[in-house]
Design a protein around this motif. Structure first.
Motif, PDB file in Angstrom:
ATOM      1  N   SER A  55       3.953  16.321 -17.604  1.00 38.65           N
ATOM      2  CA  SER A  55       2.886  17.185 -17.767  1.00 38.65           C
ATOM      3  C   SER A  55       3.386  18.489 -16.632  1.00 38.65           C
ATOM      4  N   PHE A  56       2.802  19.838 -17.123  1.00 38.11           N
ATOM      5  CA  PHE A  56       2.984  20.917 -16.199  1.00 38.11           C
ATOM      6  C   PHE A  56       2.046  21.828 -16.481  1.00 38.11           C
ATOM      7  N   ASN A  57       1.619  22.943 -15.452  1.00 36.27           N
ATOM      8  CA  ASN A  57       0.443  23.605 -15.310  1.00 36.27           C
ATOM      9  C   ASN A  57       0.536  25.162 -15.775  1.00 36.27           C
ATOM     10  N   ILE A  58       2.091  25.482 -16.292  1.00 36.33           N
ATOM     11  CA  ILE A  58       2.016  26.980 -16.708  1.00 36.33           C
ATOM     12  C   ILE A  58       3.019  26.908 -18.069  1.00 36.33           C
ATOM     13  N   GLY A  59       2.983  28.032 -18.768  1.00 39.32           N
ATOM     14  CA  GLY A  59       3.699  28.082 -20.077  1.00 39.32           C
ATOM     15  C   GLY A  59       5.147  27.777 -19.816  1.00 39.32           C
ATOM     16  N   MET A  60       5.754  27.190 -20.758  1.00 39.97           N
ATOM     17  CA  MET A  60       7.167  26.837 -20.775  1.00 39.97           C
ATOM     18  C   MET A  60       7.982  27.050 -22.204  1.00 39.97           C
ATOM     19  N   ARG A  61       9.164  27.339 -21.922  1.00 45.26           N
ATOM     20  CA  ARG A  61       9.957  27.393 -23.132  1.00 45.26           C
ATOM     21  C   ARG A  61      11.145  26.226 -23.202  1.00 45.26           C
ATOM     22  N   THR A  62      11.319  25.570 -24.088  1.00 45.56           N
ATOM     23  CA  THR A  62      12.295  24.346 -24.009  1.00 45.56           C
ATOM     24  C   THR A  62      13.294  24.613 -25.126  1.00 45.56           C
ATOM     25  N   ARG A  63      14.580  24.389 -25.023  1.00 45.73           N
ATOM     26  CA  ARG A  63      15.536  24.098 -25.859  1.00 45.73           C
ATOM     27  C   ARG A  63      16.410  23.067 -25.650  1.00 45.73           C
ATOM     28  N   ARG A  64      16.822  22.365 -26.753  1.00 45.25           N
ATOM     29  CA  ARG A  64      17.527  21.112 -26.580  1.00 45.25           C
ATOM     30  C   ARG A  64      18.654  21.083 -27.639  1.00 45.25           C
ATOM     31  N   ILE A  65      20.168  20.990 -27.055  1.00 42.09           N
ATOM     32  CA  ILE A  65      21.108  21.055 -28.014  1.00 42.09           C
ATOM     33  C   ILE A  65      21.442  19.659 -28.295  1.00 42.09           C
ATOM     34  N   ALA A  66      21.041  18.835 -29.262  1.00 41.56           N
ATOM     35  CA  ALA A  66      21.430  17.166 -29.133  1.00 41.56           C
ATOM     36  C   ALA A  66      22.898  16.913 -29.170  1.00 41.56           C
ATOM     37  N   SER A  67      23.174  16.110 -28.343  1.00 41.23           N
ATOM     38  CA  SER A  67      24.849  15.600 -28.172  1.00 41.23           C
ATOM     39  C   SER A  67      25.003  14.200 -28.356  1.00 41.23           C
ATOM     40  N   ASP A  68      24.089  13.524 -29.097  1.00 39.58           N
ATOM     41  CA  ASP A  68      24.074  12.256 -29.427  1.00 39.58           C
ATOM     42  C   ASP A  68      23.290  11.783 -30.632  1.00 39.58           C
ATOM     43  N   GLU A  69      23.462  10.441 -31.033  1.00 40.37           N
ATOM     44  CA  GLU A  69      22.691  10.068 -32.018  1.00 40.37           C
ATOM     45  C   GLU A  69      21.518   9.243 -32.090  1.00 40.37           C
ATOM     46  N   LYS A  70      20.840   9.945 -30.833  1.00 32.22           N
ATOM     47  CA  LYS A  70      19.588   9.216 -30.734  1.00 32.22           C
ATOM     48  C   LYS A  70      18.471  10.209 -31.423  1.00 32.22           C
ATOM     49  N   LEU A  71      17.459   9.170 -31.958  1.00 33.07           N
ATOM     50  CA  LEU A  71      16.056   9.772 -32.400  1.00 33.07           C
ATOM     51  C   LEU A  71      15.250   9.926 -31.391  1.00 33.07           C
ATOM     52  N   ILE A  72      14.535  11.128 -31.389  1.00 39.12           N
ATOM     53  CA  ILE A  72      13.262  11.547 -30.365  1.00 39.12           C
ATOM     54  C   ILE A  72      12.018  11.369 -31.215  1.00 39.12           C
ATOM     55  N   ILE A  73      10.979  10.634 -30.891  1.00 43.10           N
ATOM     56  CA  ILE A  73       9.556  10.721 -31.526  1.00 43.10           C
ATOM     57  C   ILE A  73       8.552  11.040 -30.451  1.00 43.10           C
ATOM     58  N   GLY A  74       8.081  12.558 -30.361  1.00 44.28           N
ATOM     59  CA  GLY A  74       7.247  12.908 -29.410  1.00 44.28           C
ATOM     60  C   GLY A  74       5.729  13.006 -29.683  1.00 44.28           C
ATOM     61  N   MET A  75       4.720  13.180 -28.830  1.00 42.07           N
ATOM     62  CA  MET A  75       3.506  13.340 -29.207  1.00 42.07           C
ATOM     63  C   MET A  75       2.856  14.159 -27.977  1.00 42.07           C
ATOM     64  N   LEU A  76       2.192  15.359 -28.414  1.00 41.98           N
ATOM     65  CA  LEU A  76       1.679  16.144 -27.720  1.00 41.98           C
ATOM     66  C   LEU A  76       0.140  15.391 -27.064  1.00 41.98           C
ATOM     67  N   LEU A  77       0.117  15.429 -25.929  1.00 36.23           N
ATOM     68  CA  LEU A  77      -0.975  14.654 -25.179  1.00 36.23           C
ATOM     69  C   LEU A  77      -2.062  15.675 -24.868  1.00 36.23           C
ATOM     70  N   ARG A  78      -1.862  16.701 -24.556  1.00 26.23           N
ATOM     71  CA  ARG A  78      -2.839  17.726 -24.207  1.00 26.23           C
ATOM     72  C   ARG A  78      -2.312  19.096 -24.263  1.00 26.23           C
TER      73      ARG A  78
END
Length: 330
Positions: A55-78
């Motif tokens: 969790s964080f209190n201010i606006g953010m920009r996130t970028r991820r360059i995947a480097s592995d074979e992992k699957l990510i499943i995410g949920m926006l909580l708030r």
């Protein structure tokens, strides 16, 4: 699967802490909102299974360059403001699928909280056992956005948060059956919002603006750490300043000049955090990033991060007072 529960919880005091927003990955982060970032980040490991919740209190920009074979499943909580991942406009309890080796792009316009589990594709059959479609690895090979049912989604998100809180407060060894139970409980919260989701919005969100922003950011990546002027971008991409301004307003809620200034301020913040007093000076770093009016730069920096650049660098209090007087007289 191991029989031990591993929990790593920490408080965040800068946007750099979100570089490890998802366990086992690196995320490039840029602060968009103004003020001192505060938040929390927890990684929960149950054997080879991992879940991250932050969790964080201010606006953010996130970028991820995947480097592995992992699957990510995410949920926006708030979310207190708009949140977009790729071209998907998300609401709390929505689920996002990030397939292996795919670049991820997210924009949080305000305070937010999220959860993300990371696993191998060949693990989905076991994790989602009993759900024929979800247990098929092919189901997860495309990026996707599942819109939560407003009557059911919040309950699954709340249950997930409570499970993590319970595991965090009771960091004890787990038996094999207990580890399996909690892993399935976490996965079930995600699965519930996928199975009961509303039809996805396949049209995406602001695709034309996002494509232009992508070209701008590719150009900035090639430029490296050097400061880039807005006129340089317009000339390189053959677009008008007005077109560029409209795209940035639609995607980030700010013009390109403000965005570029925030990007340079974030670069300075990271450099100062990694430096020690005596190895560099605030003025040197500021000049290298295109700020020549140090008094105005100090104001921008304090407004953005809630502290002066000298404080980030770790200059002693008596030296800080002297430097502020110089900046005010500049």
């Amino acid at each position: 699967m191991g029989s031990y529960l591993q929990v790593d919880s920490r408080r965040l005091d800068g946007f750099e802490g979100l570089h490890q927003a998802v366990h086992g990955t690196h995320v490039d982060v840029m602060q968009l909102g103004r003020g001192k970032l505060r938040g929390t980040l927890s990684h929960v490991g149950i054997g080879d299974f991992s879940l991250s919740i932050g969790s964080f209190n201010i606006g953010m920009r996130t970028r991820r360059i995947a480097s592995d074979e992992k699957l990510i499943i995410g949920m926006l909580l708030r979310a207190e403001d708009r949140v977009a991942h790729w071209s998907f406009d998300m609401q709390p309890s929505d689920v996002l699928v990030i397939p292996p080796l795919l670049e991820h792009d997210g924009i949080f316009h305000g305070a937010s909280a999220y959860a993300a589990m990371r696993l191998d594709l060949d693990e989905v059959a076991e994790v989602f056992a009993g759900q024929p479609s979800l247990s098929d690895p092919e189901y997860w090979r495309s990026k996707n956005h599942f819109r939560a049912d407003p009557a059911l989604g919040p309950a699954a998100a709340l249950r997930l948060a409570r499970i993590v809180l319970q595991l965090t407060e009771h960091q004890t060894a787990l038996t094999e059956p207990a580890a399996e139970f909690w892993r399935r409980s976490i996965a079930e919260c995600m699965a519930a919002n996928v199975i009961c989701s509303l039809p996805p919005d396949d049209s995406g969100w602001l695709p034309a603006a996002r494509r232009l922003i992508g070209k701008v950011e590719d150009y900035l990546d090639e430029a490296g750490m050097r400061p880039v002027h807005i006129s340089e971008i317009c000339a390189a991409l053959h677009v008008s300043r007005r077109t560029l301004h409209r795209a940035f307003q639609e995607v980030f809620g700010m013009g390109p000049v403000t965005f570029l200034r925030h990007k340079r301020l974030c670069a300075i913040h990271s450099i100062l955090r990694e430096s020690r007093p005596g190895t560099t000076t605030v003025s040197t770093v500021a000049m290298q990033q295109g700020f020549y009016e140090l008094g105005r730069f100090s104001h921008y920096y304090h407004t953005m991060f809630g502290e002066y650049p000298s404080q980030t660098l770790g200059i002693p209090a008596h030296e800080l007072v002297a430097s502020l007087r110089v900046a005010q007289n500049a």
